[in-house]
Motif scaffolding. Structure first.
Motif, PDB file in Angstrom:
ATOM      1  N   ASN A   1      -7.877   1.361  -5.787  1.00  0.00           N
ATOM      2  CA  ASN A   1      -7.382   2.734  -5.672  1.00  0.00           C
ATOM      3  C   ASN A   1      -5.959   2.902  -6.214  1.00  0.00           C
ATOM      4  O   ASN A   1      -5.118   3.545  -5.599  1.00  0.00           O
ATOM      5  CB  ASN A   1      -7.438   3.205  -4.205  1.00  0.00           C
ATOM      6  N   ARG A  17       0.814  -1.216   0.000  1.00  0.00           N
ATOM      7  CA  ARG A  17       0.000   0.000   0.000  1.00  0.00           C
ATOM      8  C   ARG A  17       0.848   1.267   0.000  1.00  0.00           C
ATOM      9  O   ARG A  17       1.966   1.301   0.510  1.00  0.00           O
ATOM     10  CB  ARG A  17      -0.949   0.014   1.207  1.00  0.00           C
ATOM     11  N   ASN A  18       0.288   2.288  -0.629  1.00  0.00           N
ATOM     12  CA  ASN A  18       0.881   3.633  -0.611  1.00  0.00           C
ATOM     13  C   ASN A  18       2.319   3.661  -1.116  1.00  0.00           C
ATOM     14  O   ASN A  18       3.161   4.384  -0.588  1.00  0.00           O
ATOM     15  CB  ASN A  18       0.828   4.218   0.809  1.00  0.00           C
ATOM     16  N   GLU A  45      -3.151  -1.599  -2.669  1.00  0.00           N
ATOM     17  CA  GLU A  45      -4.036  -0.443  -2.628  1.00  0.00           C
ATOM     18  C   GLU A  45      -3.268   0.872  -2.529  1.00  0.00           C
ATOM     19  O   GLU A  45      -2.158   0.946  -2.009  1.00  0.00           O
ATOM     20  CB  GLU A  45      -5.004  -0.553  -1.445  1.00  0.00           C
ATOM     21  N   ASN A  46      -3.886   1.911  -3.093  1.00  0.00           N
ATOM     22  CA  ASN A  46      -3.407   3.292  -2.961  1.00  0.00           C
ATOM     23  C   ASN A  46      -1.969   3.456  -3.465  1.00  0.00           C
ATOM     24  O   ASN A  46      -1.160   4.146  -2.854  1.00  0.00           O
ATOM     25  CB  ASN A  46      -3.495   3.758  -1.499  1.00  0.00           C
ATOM     26  N   CYS A  47      -1.667   2.828  -4.584  1.00  0.00           N
ATOM     27  CA  CYS A  47      -0.320   2.866  -5.150  1.00  0.00           C
ATOM     28  C   CYS A  47      -0.331   3.571  -6.501  1.00  0.00           C
ATOM     29  O   CYS A  47      -1.361   3.640  -7.173  1.00  0.00           O
ATOM     30  CB  CYS A  47       0.231   1.450  -5.326  1.00  0.00           C
ATOM     31  N   CYS A  93      -9.879   2.175  -9.764  1.00  0.00           N
ATOM     32  CA  CYS A  93      -8.544   2.479 -10.288  1.00  0.00           C
ATOM     33  C   CYS A  93      -8.641   3.511 -11.409  1.00  0.00           C
ATOM     34  O   CYS A  93      -9.654   3.593 -12.105  1.00  0.00           O
ATOM     35  CB  CYS A  93      -7.865   1.218 -10.804  1.00  0.00           C
TER      36      CYS A  93
END
Length: 454
Positions: A304, A244-245, A269-271, A332
């Protein structure tokens, strides 16, 4: 006597306070809802563990020998403590390979850059790794975890590969092709791992940047990863992986972002991905490897993401002999102007076997796509078509693929589905899938049973 009692009491209080503050890694559960059920993942928490600064163990900026030794010593110390954070402080640190042990968090402070040596000898001796779905003894991944539990890479810093040598290995000359042909035949004949030595002057099989091999409870969070010799992040036979991130930039040959292979319970997620190949490529072994290990990639949630460049947002295959099921792609964005072939591309061939089942993609936004929103092809062989013959024919059942609320710019087609006459693709659903101009044909279909669009 009273003095002794007081000293013992003070010592007990201090020991209690220390143990309260510093202790072993804690495992926490997170639950993620998906159309096929709830995915439960175990994630390591190092917030109460000791912190070990590599500079205090002899690391020196620009000195790869001292820095590599300090990192290895810190990892050993953290693992023996049953949980520890190896801190890379601000600055640029040159290093060789990094090998994890269980219960270790590699943490890069803001402004910290781990620069990995370009010398292939720094990634020897060979380790148990893989090449395009086949197990072998090869150069160590730059960051390697083998049979580890409770590990993490975190922070606001950067891991960076130096590409001067690896980029020279991008071409595939005849000697290289002969080497991968040899590996293919060794794998096909079920040769033991010790006989699959691929480190020589002709193979030039580039290592992955980060490989979590047969490991579980893995966290990769916050860092930037720049350049890669081969696949960037490779969870292989891994369980409970949270990514993530992170920000990934890698524009070399075969530079996928994340390749979960025969891995289960994975959250990405969130990458942000800026790739020379697929942003996410889900795999499960090539031919006998997947059939023997019988470990499908499953329960994978991808959400995301922002994709700036790549061949596909998500690819499934072509190495999928162990099977792939229960994949959920949600919310996405592919930025306007990105170079992309498909949003979702499922690819296999007559040699793979395996299966694909329960693939969901929802709430996707994209600019122009070079090909189309969905591609399913069952005759994708790349260089293998002429390199080796079909030793055994095993087709891939593909069924239950659902796309909903997808919007894209101009495309050549919305969906191209090329099944095989002997085994048609089954049950494909597109609901509220919209595009800009369709430059060739809206739907291209061969050998499909039950296709719906709304």
């Amino acid at each position: 006597m009273l003095r002794l009692v007081c000293l013992l009491l003070i010592g007990s209080i201090l020991l209690f306070s220390f143990n309260k503050e510093k202790g072993p890694v804690v495992i926490k559960e997170i639950k993620v809802k998906a159309p096929y059920g709830t995915v439960t993942l175990s994630v390591p928490d190092f917030s109460k563990c000791i912190r070990i600064n590599i500079a205090e163990l002899g690391a020196v900026k620009g000195d790869k020998e001292k820095t590599s030794a300090a990192i290895a010593a810190a990892i050993d110390k953290a693992s023996k403590a049953r949980g520890g954070v190896v801190v890379i402080p601000e600055g640029e640190w040159l290093t060789k390979k990094i090998h994890f042990k269980s219960n270790v968090n590699l943490h890069l402070d803001k402004g910290a850059v781990l620069v990995f040596s370009e010398d292939p000898k720094d990634y020897l001796p060979a380790v148990h790794s893989t090449w395009e779905g086949m197990e072998c003894m090869n150069y160590s991944p730059l960051v390697y975890a083998y049979q580890c539990k409770n590990i993490a890479i975190t922070g606001e810093g950067e891991l960076k590969a130096t590409m001067n040598v690896w980029s020279k290995w991008f071409p595939r000359p005849k000697a290289h092709m002969e080497s991968i042909k040899r590996l293919y035949d060794l794998a096909w004949n079920r040769a033991p791992l010790k006989d699959r030595q691929m480190v020589n002057d002709t193979a030039n099989l580039r290592p992955q940047f980060i490989q979590f091999n047969r490991s579980e409870n893995v966290l990769l969070e916050g860092v930037t990863i720049t350049n890669s010799p081969f696949w960037t992040i490779h969870p292989y036979l891994a369980k409970n992986v949270v990514i993530r991130n992170i920000n990934v930039y890698a524009h070399g040959h075969n530079n996928d972002g994340v390749d979960p292979e025969m891995s289960q319970n994975v959250l990405i997620e969130n990458c942000t991905f800026d790739q020379g190949d697929d942003a996410i490529a889900i795999k499960s072994g090539r031919n006998p490897e997947g059939w023997i290990l019988k470990t499908p990639s499953k329960n994978i949630v991808i959400r995301n993401l922002t994709v700036k460049n790549g061949h596909q947002l998500v690819a499934i295959g072509s190495e999928l002999s162990g099977g792939i099921e229960n994949v959920f792609i949600d919310s996405c964005t592919v930025v306007e102007g990105a170079k992309l072939y498909h949003l979702l591309f499922i690819k296999t061939n007559e040699r793979m076997g395996g299966y694909v089942n329960n693939i969901y993609a929802t709430n996707i936004r994209s600019g122009k796509i070079d090909l189309g929103v969905l591609g399913i092809e069952t005759d994708v062989l790349y260089q293998w078509r002429n390199l080796v013959p079909t030793y055994e024919k095993r087709l891939t059942p593909i069924k239950n693929v659902f796309l909903e609320n997808v919007a894209a710019g101009d495309v050549k087609f919305v969906a191209r589905i090329l099944g095989q006459k002997e085994l048609p693709v089954e049950n494909i659903s597109l609901k509220n899938v919209t595009t800009g101009a369709i430059l060739e044909k809206e739907y291209i279909q061969e050998n499909i049973v039950k296709f719906s669009r709304k």
